[in-house]
Design a protein around this motif. Structure first.
Motif, PDB file in Angstrom:
ATOM      1  N   ASN A 175       0.708  -1.249  -0.009  1.00  0.00           N
ATOM      2  CA  ASN A 175       0.178  -0.024   0.162  1.00  0.00           C
ATOM      3  C   ASN A 175       0.687   1.229   0.109  1.00  0.00           C
ATOM      4  O   ASN A 175       0.456   2.513  -0.444  1.00  0.00           O
ATOM      5  N   GLU A 230      -3.562   2.180 -11.913  1.00  0.00           N
ATOM      6  CA  GLU A 230      -4.097   2.743 -10.621  1.00  0.00           C
ATOM      7  C   GLU A 230      -5.263   3.346 -10.652  1.00  0.00           C
ATOM      8  O   GLU A 230      -5.958   3.254  -9.788  1.00  0.00           O
ATOM      9  N   GLU A 231      -5.552   4.012 -11.764  1.00  0.00           N
ATOM     10  CA  GLU A 231      -6.591   4.955 -11.869  1.00  0.00           C
ATOM     11  C   GLU A 231      -7.950   3.827 -12.076  1.00  0.00           C
ATOM     12  O   GLU A 231      -8.989   4.263 -11.450  1.00  0.00           O
ATOM     13  N   TYR A 232      -7.467   2.859 -12.668  1.00  0.00           N
ATOM     14  CA  TYR A 232      -8.675   1.876 -12.747  1.00  0.00           C
ATOM     15  C   TYR A 232      -8.876   1.130 -11.383  1.00  0.00           C
ATOM     16  O   TYR A 232     -10.059   0.978 -11.129  1.00  0.00           O
ATOM     17  N   GLN A 233      -8.099   0.731 -10.768  1.00  0.00           N
ATOM     18  CA  GLN A 233      -8.132   0.131  -9.461  1.00  0.00           C
ATOM     19  C   GLN A 233      -8.807   1.077  -8.332  1.00  0.00           C
ATOM     20  O   GLN A 233      -9.547   0.660  -7.577  1.00  0.00           O
ATOM     21  N   LYS A 234      -8.485   2.215  -8.383  1.00  0.00           N
ATOM     22  CA  LYS A 234      -9.171   3.398  -7.556  1.00  0.00           C
ATOM     23  C   LYS A 234     -10.772   3.410  -7.496  1.00  0.00           C
ATOM     24  O   LYS A 234     -11.468   3.271  -6.485  1.00  0.00           O
ATOM     25  N   ILE A 235     -11.058   3.242  -8.919  1.00  0.00           N
ATOM     26  CA  ILE A 235     -12.642   3.048  -9.192  1.00  0.00           C
ATOM     27  C   ILE A 235     -13.094   1.747  -8.847  1.00  0.00           C
ATOM     28  O   ILE A 235     -14.078   1.675  -8.346  1.00  0.00           O
ATOM     29  N   SER A 285     -12.176  -0.187  -6.778  1.00  0.00           N
ATOM     30  CA  SER A 285     -12.368  -1.048  -5.553  1.00  0.00           C
ATOM     31  C   SER A 285     -13.515  -0.306  -4.923  1.00  0.00           C
ATOM     32  O   SER A 285     -14.051  -1.184  -3.895  1.00  0.00           O
ATOM     33  N   ARG A 286     -14.318   0.558  -5.460  1.00  0.00           N
ATOM     34  CA  ARG A 286     -15.697   0.947  -5.120  1.00  0.00           C
ATOM     35  C   ARG A 286     -16.667  -0.174  -5.044  1.00  0.00           C
ATOM     36  O   ARG A 286     -17.494  -0.700  -4.456  1.00  0.00           O
TER      37      ARG A 286
END
Length: 239
Positions: A113, A127-132, A134-135
């Motif tokens: 992390n 990372e941009e994909y993972q951020k959204i 994760s929701r």
């Protein structure tokens, strides 16, 4: 067909050997693991369904590291920290490598992390994909908890409602992944997401992603795999 899908989930790749002294192109990887005085780092990639080491770096007093990896096309690699205790994935940092210079800064206490990865546009998009994404994962976990409670009190109406919400959440997750891949058709992250995240979606969506890829991406490692995968499904459906 099931075996074909499983193979593509893993993004099975052939192991490519590298030589630190001779490799002057491909991926130039640098980094620093703050707090690590002694240990070993391994660069890994998927070969079939298992992670295999393609390079190793010994840390002895100096937490900074540097190596060269032969890399002809962008692909997801892993930086594994051998703590001498277990081979848990908690010790593995995923990074979307691409030819050029890439840097990984991390620390011993918060290895995954706390990692900061720079130098790769594909990783930036990942990372941009993972951020959204994760929701959707968080919402799914909340629904699982709610469904368990409803089951415990035998509330069928609540269970049906939660199931419907879960189905909707999955559809939104898959639609987001499809749109993200299409919107980033000029980067190798597009076919990677199709293969790793939504491999079991309706073939028409995979076909759309495959056809939207730019020639450069279509000729990449994951681009070729996606094209092969889509063709395999179409062939299977004609039987």
């Amino acid at each position: 067909m099931k075996k074909t899908i499983i193979a593509f989930i893993a993004i099975g790749l052939l192991a490519v050997s590298c030589d630190k002294k001779e490799s002057t192109d491909g991926l130039h990887l640098t980094g620093n693991i703050k707090g690590l005085k002694q240990g070993k780092l391994y660069i890994q990639r998927y070969n079939d369904t298992a992670l295999v080491a393609i390079d190793s770096i010994k840390i002895d007093g100096n937490s900074a590291f540097e190596t060269n990896i032969k890399l002809e096309s962008p692909e997801m690699l892993y930086l594994f920290l051998d703590r001498g205790v277990s081979n848990s994935l908690d010790n593995n940092i995923m990074f979307f490598a691409e030819p050029g210079n890439l840097n990984i800064d991390a620390n011993l206490d918060n290895f995954i992390n706390g990692a900061k990865i720079t130098g790769s546009k594909n990783h930036e998009l990942f990372e941009e994909y993972q951020k959204i994404n994760s929701r959707f994962k968080d919402e799914n976990l909340s629904l699982i908890e709610a469904k368990f409670k409803a089951l415990k009190r035998q509330d069928q109406k609540a269970m049906d409602s939660i199931t419907a919400k879960g189905d909707s959440n999955i559809k939104r997750k898959y639609l987001f992944a499809t749109n993200f891949a299409i919107n980033n058709k000029d980067h190798e992250i597009a076919p990677y997401i199709a293969l790793a995240e939504i491999y079991d979606i309706n073939i028409k969506f995979l076909d759309t992603i495959q056809k939207s890829m730019t020639p450069k991406v279509a000729n990449s490692l994951y681009g070729k795999k996606l094209t092969k995968y889509v063709n395999e499904i179409k062939k299977e459906q004609k039987k």
